[in-house]
Design an enzyme around this catalytic site. Structure first.
Site, PDB file in Angstrom:
ATOM      1  N   LYS A 190       6.016   9.447  -3.278  1.00  0.00           N
ATOM      2  CA  LYS A 190       6.406   8.412  -2.305  1.00  0.00           C
ATOM      3  C   LYS A 190       6.246   8.941  -0.863  1.00  0.00           C
ATOM      4  O   LYS A 190       5.887  10.105  -0.667  1.00  0.00           O
ATOM      5  CB  LYS A 190       7.838   7.968  -2.598  1.00  0.00           C
ATOM      6  CG  LYS A 190       7.957   7.208  -3.950  1.00  0.00           C
ATOM      7  CD  LYS A 190       7.474   5.786  -3.860  1.00  0.00           C
ATOM      8  CE  LYS A 190       7.121   5.090  -5.154  1.00  0.00           C
ATOM      9  NZ  LYS A 190       8.046   5.094  -6.248  1.00  0.00           N
TER      10      LYS A 190
HETATM   11  C1  LIG Z   1       8.635   4.399  -7.484  1.00  0.00           C
HETATM   12  C2  LIG Z   1       9.164   3.013  -7.596  1.00  0.00           C
HETATM   13  C3  LIG Z   1      10.422   2.717  -8.162  1.00  0.00           C
HETATM   14  C4  LIG Z   1      11.251   3.715  -8.904  1.00  0.00           C
HETATM   15  O1  LIG Z   1      11.508   4.871  -8.276  1.00  0.00           O
HETATM   16  P1  LIG Z   1      11.711   6.229  -9.132  1.00  0.00           P
HETATM   17  O2  LIG Z   1      12.234   7.160  -8.091  1.00  0.00           O
HETATM   18  O3  LIG Z   1      10.387   6.610  -9.663  1.00  0.00           O
HETATM   19  O4  LIG Z   1      12.712   5.934 -10.196  1.00  0.00           O
HETATM   20  C5  LIG Z   1      10.863   1.416  -8.125  1.00  0.00           C
HETATM   21  N1  LIG Z   1      10.112   0.425  -7.604  1.00  0.00           N
HETATM   22  C6  LIG Z   1       8.900   0.649  -7.074  1.00  0.00           C
HETATM   23  C7  LIG Z   1       8.137  -0.492  -6.512  1.00  0.00           C
HETATM   24  C8  LIG Z   1       8.380   1.943  -7.084  1.00  0.00           C
HETATM   25  O5  LIG Z   1       7.144   2.159  -6.600  1.00  0.00           O
END
Ligand SMILES: *Cc1c(COP(=O)(O)O)cnc(C)c1O
Length: 382
Positions: A190
């Site tokens: 991210k």
């Molecule tokens: C990455 C993501 C999540 C979940 O996050 P994690 O930290 O991987 O549990 C939820 N929604 C979206 C749109 C994402 O890209």
């Protein structure tokens, strides 16, 4: 040597950008502090996130974005309540809703923004609709004011899945500083990472207290004690809780990444803008309109027309270029109704959508290679 025999280095779709600074932070927690659980580093990370995002907010860190969404939904809905959610999102958004005992009501998307289509959402309102989940797909947030006006009119809470939008600015303020309940993810790829992790951001003190308790097995006000190096030995619990707290180890990585964010942000925006220029007149490629003065792009999706998407994807893979498909529609999955609703715009977009490599480590030569590959293939296969 003909180009097809040339040995290319692989271009990855995304990757974690971590190095000696993160390693030094981990070393400090392990060797010097020796306290790995939820303590000082988590408290500092929350404080630093609060300052970064700005506004009269409370930040509660948890161990994934999915956990953040789960606790956010739990804080505002009861079992059997319905939550409206755009169909174009990561599976985690849907799973978080059902984890809270609520029903995920999949809605169609706007073909231009790829965000929730409010007209479609309106049609799916019932007396059991209690919340609206927004998904800031690829960092875009759309007309947030219109979403909030809709929610107010129908008495709904709003949860923003801002996993793609860490750092994005709306109306001069960072996402999270205004609004109802905003969830971030700090997973490895991210906009910033803590290894794994997430955060719930809200101005609603009751929701914040619920999340802080629920992340520690529901133990009332245990977070405050842990931040002072203590814990509760006798306590009260009034609702279901989980082991969703963040550890000092992960928070220490997150704190370094937050300091590096300005560079990450600049690089991500630069790459996105350059794709817009390089592919602006490419035949059969439709770009998604986002303002990269304000958006910090986590992914860079484009639409590939005339049923060429899968062939282009194969061609690029042969050239060592990874691409992605964000996302396979959740409403097609058995657990979420197995195609019991049809979402025509999303289903058309799904066949065309292709995510191009974007992360702060991509060089401009790599990016040129990606664009030339697309240009060549699309020009030769009109
Ligand atoms: C990455 C993501 C999540 C979940 O996050 P994690 O930290 O991987 O549990 C939820 N929604 C979206 C749109 C994402 O890209």
């Amino acid at each position: 040597m003909p180009p097809e025999q040339k040995v290319f280095n692989k271009i990855r779709l995304s990757r974690s950008i971590v190095g000696i600074k993160e390693a030094a932070a981990l070393r400090r927690v392990i060797i010097k502090d020796g306290f790995l659980g939820m303590g000082q580093d988590v408290a500092y990370f929350e404080k630093e996130l609060t300052d970064f995002i700005g506004g009269d907010i409370e930040v509660s860190c948890v161990n994934s974005g999915t956990a953040a969404l789960h606790l956010a939904v739990m804080a505002v809905v009861k079992s059997g309540d319905e939550v409206l959610v755009p169909g174009l999102t990561f599976l985690a958004t849907f799973q978080a809703i059902t984890a809270a005992g609520a029903v995920a009501v999949a809605c169609d998307i706007d073909p231009k923004t790829l965000l929730l289509d409010l007209k479609d959402a309106q049609k799916r309102l019932t007396p059991r609709t209690k919340a609206l989940m927004l998904v800031h797909y690829s960092g875009g947030v759309g007309d947030l004011k219109a979403f909030y006006a809709f929610a107010k009119k129908h008495g709904l809470r709003i949860i923003e899945d801002a996993a793609h939008a860490f750092g994005t600015v709306y109306d001069g303020k960072r996402i999270g500083s205004c609004g109802d309940i905003i969830c971030f993810s700090f997973d490895g790829i991210k906009n910033i990472t803590s290894g794994e992790g997430g955060a719930v951001v809200t101005r609603d003190r009751q929701v914040a207290q619920f999340v802080k308790d629920a992340r520690m097995l529901g133990i009332h006000k245990d977070s405050e004690k842990r931040f002072q190096g203590q814990r509760s030995w006798e306590f009260e619990v009034t609702h279901q809780g989980y082991r969703y707290h963040l550890s000092n180890l992960l928070a220490a990585i997150g704190r370094v990444q937050l300091q590096r964010f300005p560079v990450f942000c600049q690089r991500r925006r630069k790459i996105a803008r350059r794709y817009m220029r390089l592919l602006g007149d490419c035949p059969g490629v439709e770009l998604i309109d986002r303002d990269y003065e304000t958006v910090v792009p986590h992914i860079f999706p484009v639409l590939i027309k005339a049923a060429k998407r899968d062939a282009l994807r194969d061609y690029m893979l042969q050239l060592g270029i990874e691409t992605g498909i964000h996302y396979y529609p959740s409403h097609w999955l058995d657990f979420f109704g197995g195609r019991s609703v049809s979402l025509p715009v999303l289903e058309k977009v799904y066949k065309e959508i292709l995510s191009l490599p974007i992360h702060p480590g991509i060089s401009s030569e790599d990016q040129t290679r990606v664009s030339v590959a697309i240009y060549n293939f699309m020009s030769e296969n009109k």
